[in-house]
Design an enzyme around this catalytic site. Structure first.
Site, short mmCIF file in Angstrom:
data_model
loop_
_atom_site.label_atom_id
_atom_site.label_comp_id
_atom_site.label_asym_id
_atom_site.label_seq_id
_atom_site.Cartn_x
_atom_site.Cartn_y
_atom_site.Cartn_z
N CYS A 255 0.84 -1.20 0.00
CA CYS A 255 0.00 0.00 0.00
C CYS A 255 0.87 1.25 0.00
O CYS A 255 2.08 1.17 0.18
CB CYS A 255 -0.91 0.02 1.22
SG CYS A 255 -1.95 -1.44 1.42
N ARG B 171 -4.81 7.06 1.08
CA ARG B 171 -3.95 5.93 0.77
C ARG B 171 -4.48 5.13 -0.41
O ARG B 171 -5.66 5.23 -0.79
CB ARG B 171 -3.84 5.02 1.99
CG ARG B 171 -5.17 4.46 2.52
CD ARG B 171 -5.51 3.06 2.04
NE ARG B 171 -4.52 2.08 2.37
CZ ARG B 171 -4.39 1.50 3.57
NH1 ARG B 171 -5.26 1.78 4.52
NH2 ARG B 171 -3.45 0.59 3.78
N ASN C 172 0.69 -2.72 5.27
CA ASN C 172 1.38 -4.00 5.45
C ASN C 172 2.86 -3.79 5.77
O ASN C 172 3.55 -2.97 5.13
CB ASN C 172 1.24 -4.84 4.18
CG ASN C 172 1.82 -6.23 4.37
OD1 ASN C 172 1.38 -6.99 5.22
ND2 ASN C 172 2.82 -6.56 3.57
#
Length: 323
Positions: free
Chosen positions: A2, A16, A79
């Site tokens: 991400c 995001r 992540n």
């Protein structure tokens, strides 16, 4: 994988890209002030700041991916395979990683207050359920003036000041920042010929100042590219133009289906992109199959309620025919 970003233009914007190979049917969720926030090892919070963000709602609990509170403080979890969560420590506030966003955004008005809460936090290794184990994450937290990154490592929790206001995934944030030293020659301007005085080299194209800017999908390359884009795009004094510019920052590192195979027949792609006007509490988003900008306004909901407001994503693309 991400990418997250914080950006000041007409207002402050935060958002995001969520890059995964599957969706949890996430929704835009407003958590009003009187919705009881339950915690596994700490006392529930019955009254708190209102929150809006993208979440997977399970058993009427919002598992936020990214969110903003009514004071303009924002937070996103990305992540981070190196993450290490800890055993219970009675001297600290024992918060599970899936509770971290509501714990901070429910109580903190800005980065200063968030840091005070984080100083006493112990992120504990407790799954939401057997079916939903913890994800390894690190977090970016931003207000309109500054950003920080939180990472839980084998040797303890790290809090990094984030002067760029961007974040991707591995490696750790300090290494991502150091790696930018390898790209200090990049520029928005046409470069001078420093190769040799003996040969005249032609400027055969525009944009040659950015030759060497990574274009692959790895997290370190995405960090460099989104940082360069973030630092060089122009600000606007118009809301729609500012929102568009923020999405263009995220688009610089979009992932398309088919370009990143993570298992046979499975491909990571940008499931959604978000942009929150943190001053007004407006949550804008796009999805992979719908490039139109959709929005949910926090303050159009009764923030004194005790019930979640859940807005399914609009996934179907609409085409504006002009003839």
């Amino acid at each position: 994988m991400c990418t997250a970003a914080s950006f000041n233009s007409k207002s402050h914007y935060f958002g995001r890209n969520l890059d995964l190979e599957f969706s949890y049917n996430e929704t835009v969720v407003i958590t009003p002030r009187n919705y009881t926030l339950p915690f596994r090892k700490e006392e529930n919070i019955d009254t708190h700041y209102a929150i809006i963000g993208m979440a997977f709602v399970v058993e009427n609990y919002p598992l936020y991916y990214d969110a903003t509170n009514e004071k303009g403080l924002s937070m996103a979890g990305l992540n981070f395979p190196e993450a290490k969560y800890y055993e219970i420590n009675k001297e600290n506030d024992n918060i599970t990683p899936f509770e971290f966003i509501p714990w901070i955004l429910g109580q903190a008005e800005n980065i200063k207050e968030a840091k005070k809460l984080i100083e006493n936090i112990n992120l504990v290794n407790i799954n939401f359920s057997e079916q939903l184990p913890l994800s390894p994450l690190h977090w970016m937290i931003s207000d309109k003036n500054e950003s920080i990154v939180i990472e839980c490592m084998e040797d303890g929790m790290k809090i990094y000041d984030n002067p760029l206001g961007v974040m991707t995934n591995s490696p750790s944030f300090d290494k991502q920042l150091f790696n930018l030293n390898n790209y200090r020659h990049l520029s928005r301007k046409t470069p001078d010929n420093t190769f040799s005085e003996k040969i005249e080299l032609d400027t055969y194209s525009r944009g040659m100042g950015a030759i060497g800017l990574p274009g692959d999908l790895s997290s370190m390359s995405r960090f460099v590219k989104v940082a360069f884009t973030h630092e060089n795009v122009l600000e606007n004094d118009d809301e729609i133009k500012s929102v568009n510019q923020f999405f263009h920052i995220l688009e610089s590192v979009y992932q398309q289906k088919g370009c990143c195979e993570v298992a046979p027949g499975k491909y990571e792609y940008t499931i959604y992109s978000s942009c929150v006007n943190t001053d007004k509490g407006i949550y804008y988003y796009k999805t992979y199959d719908n490039s139109s900008i959709n929005a949910v306004k926090m303050h159009n909901y009764d923030l004194e309620s005790n019930e979640l407001a859940v807005y399914p994503l609009i996934e179907e693309q609409e085409i504006n025919f002009q003839n």
